[in-house]
Design a protein around this motif. Structure first.
Motif, PDB file in Angstrom:
ATOM      1  N   ASP A 234       0.852  -1.189   0.000  1.00 47.08           N
ATOM      2  CA  ASP A 234       0.000   0.000   0.000  1.00 47.08           C
ATOM      3  C   ASP A 234       0.890   1.242   0.000  1.00 47.08           C
ATOM      4  N   VAL A 235       0.663   2.136  -0.962  1.00 43.77           N
ATOM      5  CA  VAL A 235       1.513   3.322  -1.134  1.00 43.77           C
ATOM      6  C   VAL A 235       0.643   4.570  -1.147  1.00 43.77           C
ATOM      7  N   ARG A 236       1.082   5.587  -0.418  1.00 45.05           N
ATOM      8  CA  ARG A 236       0.413   6.891  -0.421  1.00 45.05           C
ATOM      9  C   ARG A 236       1.458   7.973  -0.645  1.00 45.05           C
ATOM     10  N   VAL A 237       1.230   8.802  -1.646  1.00 48.99           N
ATOM     11  CA  VAL A 237       2.087   9.960  -1.890  1.00 48.99           C
ATOM     12  C   VAL A 237       1.187  11.178  -2.052  1.00 48.99           C
ATOM     13  N   TYR A 238       1.287  12.115  -1.126  1.00 44.71           N
ATOM     14  CA  TYR A 238       0.504  13.343  -1.166  1.00 44.71           C
ATOM     15  C   TYR A 238       1.461  14.525  -1.182  1.00 44.71           C
ATOM     16  N   GLY A 239       1.103  15.557  -1.934  1.00 43.68           N
ATOM     17  CA  GLY A 239       1.953  16.731  -1.965  1.00 43.68           C
ATOM     18  C   GLY A 239       1.350  17.868  -2.758  1.00 43.68           C
ATOM     19  N   ASN A 329      -1.919  12.024  -4.749  1.00 43.13           N
ATOM     20  CA  ASN A 329      -2.765  13.214  -4.671  1.00 43.13           C
ATOM     21  C   ASN A 329      -1.869  14.449  -4.587  1.00 43.13           C
ATOM     22  N   PHE A 330      -1.926  15.286  -5.606  1.00 43.70           N
ATOM     23  CA  PHE A 330      -1.076  16.474  -5.660  1.00 43.70           C
ATOM     24  C   PHE A 330      -1.933  17.745  -5.638  1.00 43.70           C
ATOM     25  N   ASN A 331      -2.863  17.750  -4.677  1.00 43.13           N
ATOM     26  CA  ASN A 331      -3.712  18.913  -4.423  1.00 43.13           C
ATOM     27  C   ASN A 331      -3.594  19.341  -2.968  1.00 43.13           C
ATOM     28  N   MET A 332      -2.424  19.144  -2.370  1.00 38.65           N
ATOM     29  CA  MET A 332      -2.220  19.430  -0.954  1.00 38.65           C
ATOM     30  C   MET A 332      -1.010  20.338  -0.753  1.00 38.65           C
ATOM     31  N   PRO A 333      -1.136  21.632  -1.050  1.00 38.21           N
ATOM     32  CA  PRO A 333      -0.012  22.565  -0.894  1.00 38.21           C
ATOM     33  C   PRO A 333       0.457  22.646   0.559  1.00 38.21           C
ATOM     34  N   GLY A 334       1.763  22.746   0.713  1.00 37.01           N
ATOM     35  CA  GLY A 334       2.327  22.904   2.045  1.00 37.01           C
ATOM     36  C   GLY A 334       2.574  21.618   2.797  1.00 37.01           C
ATOM     37  N   LYS A 381      13.244  22.818  -2.357  1.00 37.19           N
ATOM     38  CA  LYS A 381      11.858  22.628  -1.948  1.00 37.19           C
ATOM     39  C   LYS A 381      11.056  21.846  -2.978  1.00 37.19           C
ATOM     40  N   GLU A 382      11.482  21.893  -4.266  1.00 30.89           N
ATOM     41  CA  GLU A 382      10.753  21.161  -5.294  1.00 30.89           C
ATOM     42  C   GLU A 382      11.038  19.666  -5.263  1.00 30.89           C
ATOM     43  N   MET A 383      12.071  19.230  -4.535  1.00 29.34           N
ATOM     44  CA  MET A 383      12.446  17.819  -4.509  1.00 29.34           C
ATOM     45  C   MET A 383      12.311  17.274  -3.093  1.00 29.34           C
ATOM     46  N   PRO A 384      11.418  16.310  -2.876  1.00 31.30           N
ATOM     47  CA  PRO A 384      11.224  15.737  -1.542  1.00 31.30           C
ATOM     48  C   PRO A 384      12.491  15.063  -1.029  1.00 31.30           C
TER      49      PRO A 384
END
Length: 469
Positions: A234-239, A329-334, A381-384
């Motif tokens: 199970d993988v979750r990536v939010y950003g 999900n890439f709708n989570m600024p900050g 900041k652009e690279m996790p």
């Protein structure tokens, strides 16, 4: 002897007779077989007369111009440095001016690599970054980097639609290649074909997650049976948004933009690496919630996905398959969340960011298996952080690989054995396209890896057959 070798290699690399193949043939001939002390006429005496035999207008001038350009730096042939030092590392040419290139160049220099050339989409971009990073040569012409006398390793971090062209040409000229993903499965297949034709050259994909210490440890623990029989991933990536400040390739799904292609491809490859298996069926859903914003408006709209959910069945069939779910999900600024969990019959492993935790069945709490040692490099900041540390580990592995050999163009497989190959890149791109088909059809889709390049005129041929019937 020189002329006979030149003639053999020129004929070998120019059999198709096209303008492109003639140019590549001349480049390969020159870079591989122009000995120290030879003169331009030694090469021209072989290349030009054989070019003239091919019935194509302007080919003689094409090769003539190419020869002149290649001979612009006389030291390439008359003062070539002997490749005998055990500590010598290959000179590097970098394609790209984005955030990855800004981090990669200092990492390469820190490990002892010399970065001799930088390519940018415009002279202005290339010049600005070259001055900032202290790179002596910059250009917006790809050939100027590929034919640079001191470049033996090419790192390609450019828009996916351009990757295949540069990677294939670099291998044809005799350069080692590290590159990002291509835009399509067809492009990936062409890269695989080139890599197979030049097996002595390094050709790996730049998925740095494989090199992150947490995932290296996770892979080892899975092999040792920490979780028992693997059942679920199970993988979750939010950003935040992946879109550039202006309209570009990141906005276009067909050019390789979107969360699935940009981030999901790395996750697909990672799960294959961790489980030791590949997906055979997939089901997915893609959405573009932000189609316009303050900078992208008017007649232009974003077509690349900013939300993606997909499932994969990996390994065996039926109940023996490993079930994988991935949510992007890439709708989570900050905020940024990067979590990979694998569950087995006797326990589970969870990688959160750069840390690895484990818990066996019956245990009351998780145990920290790999901690965060801290990041001492530049902050981007652009690279996790997982990608930053993975990139650093990959560069260290590259140094070890080249240092293991006496000649700077040669490399040892051991230190980079875990790196994804171009064939892994083809598999990943095949899965990505299957997920896209599933999102359109609403059905489970099979993953069938391409075994031969499709006929570009296939649709036309099928239409003609239907008309005849």
């Amino acid at each position: 002897m020189l002329n006979s070798r030149l003639l053999f290699y020129f004929q070998r690399f120019s059999m198709s007779g096209s303008r492109h193949s003639i140019a590549v043939a001349a480049e390969v001939t020159i870079s591989n077989w122009a000995a120290p002390g030879s003169t331009p006429s030694d090469v021209a005496d072989v290349v030009l007369p054989n070019t003239a035999k091919i019935n194509s207008t302007g080919l003689e001038k094409l090769v003539d111009d190419l020869l002149l350009r290649c001979w612009s730096d006389w030291r390439w042939f008359t003062h070539r440095v002997p490749l005998s030092s055990s500590t010598m590392l290959p000179g590097v040419g970098v394609f790209g001016t984005g955030s990855t290139a800004r981090v990669l160049v200092p990492l390469l220099k820190a490990e002892g690599f010399e970065v001799h050339a930088l390519w940018g989409r415009s002279e202005e971009e290339a010049c600005c970054l070259a001055k900032e990073l202290g790179i002596p040569f910059h250009t917006s012409r790809s050939d100027d980097v590929l034919l640079h006398q001191d470049v033996d390793l090419v790192c390609i971090y450019i828009p996916p639609s351009m990757t295949r062209q540069i990677a294939v040409k670099a291998l044809g000229i005799g350069k080692n290649v590290v590159c990002e993903k291509a835009a399509t499965a067809v492009d990936s297949f062409k890269m695989v074909t080139a890599a197979r034709y030049y097996p002595q050259l390094l050709s790996i994909m730049g998925n740095t997650l494989r090199f992150l210490p947490a995932f290296v440890a996770m892979r080892q623990l899975l092999v040792e049976g920490y979780v028992g029989e693997l059942q679920v991933c199970d993988v979750r990536v939010y950003g935040p948004s992946l879109l550039d400040q202006s309209y570009g390739w990141t906005c276009e799904e067909l050019m390789g933009g979107g969360g699935l292609h940009t981030v999901g491809s790395a996750i697909i490859d990672l799960l294959s690496y961790l489980s030791g298996t590949r997906a055979h069926r997939v089901h997915g859903l893609l959405r573009t919630f932000v189609q316009q914003n303050g900078l992208i408006r008017g007649i232009r709209r974003v077509t690349s996905d900013d939300f993606c959910f997909f499932q994969m069945l990996m390994g065996g069939t039926g109940s023996s398959s490993v079930c994988c779910t991935v949510t992007l999900n890439f709708n989570m600024p900050g905020s940024f969340v990067h979590e990979v969990m694998v569950v087995g019959s006797t326990g589970r492993l969870i990688a959160r960011g750069t840390e690895l935790y484990g818990q066996r069945n019956g245990s009351k709490s998780e145990e920290l298996l790999v901690g965060d040692n801290g990041w001492m490099g530049p902050e981007v900041k652009e690279m996790p952080l997982p990608l930053l540390q993975g990139l650093s580990s990959m560069v260290k592995a590259l140094r070890q690989s080249f240092q293991a050999k006496e000649e700077r163009r040669c490399w040892a497989r051991g230190p980079v054995a875990t790196a994804p190959t171009f064939e892994d890149g083809l598999y990943v791109q095949t899965v990505v396209e299957a997920v896209k088909r599933s999102s359109s059809s609403g059905e489970w889709e099979c993953v069938e890896i391409m075994s031969h390049e499709p006929d570009p005129n296939q649709n036309l041929c099928e239409a003609l057959k239907r008309n005849k019937n």
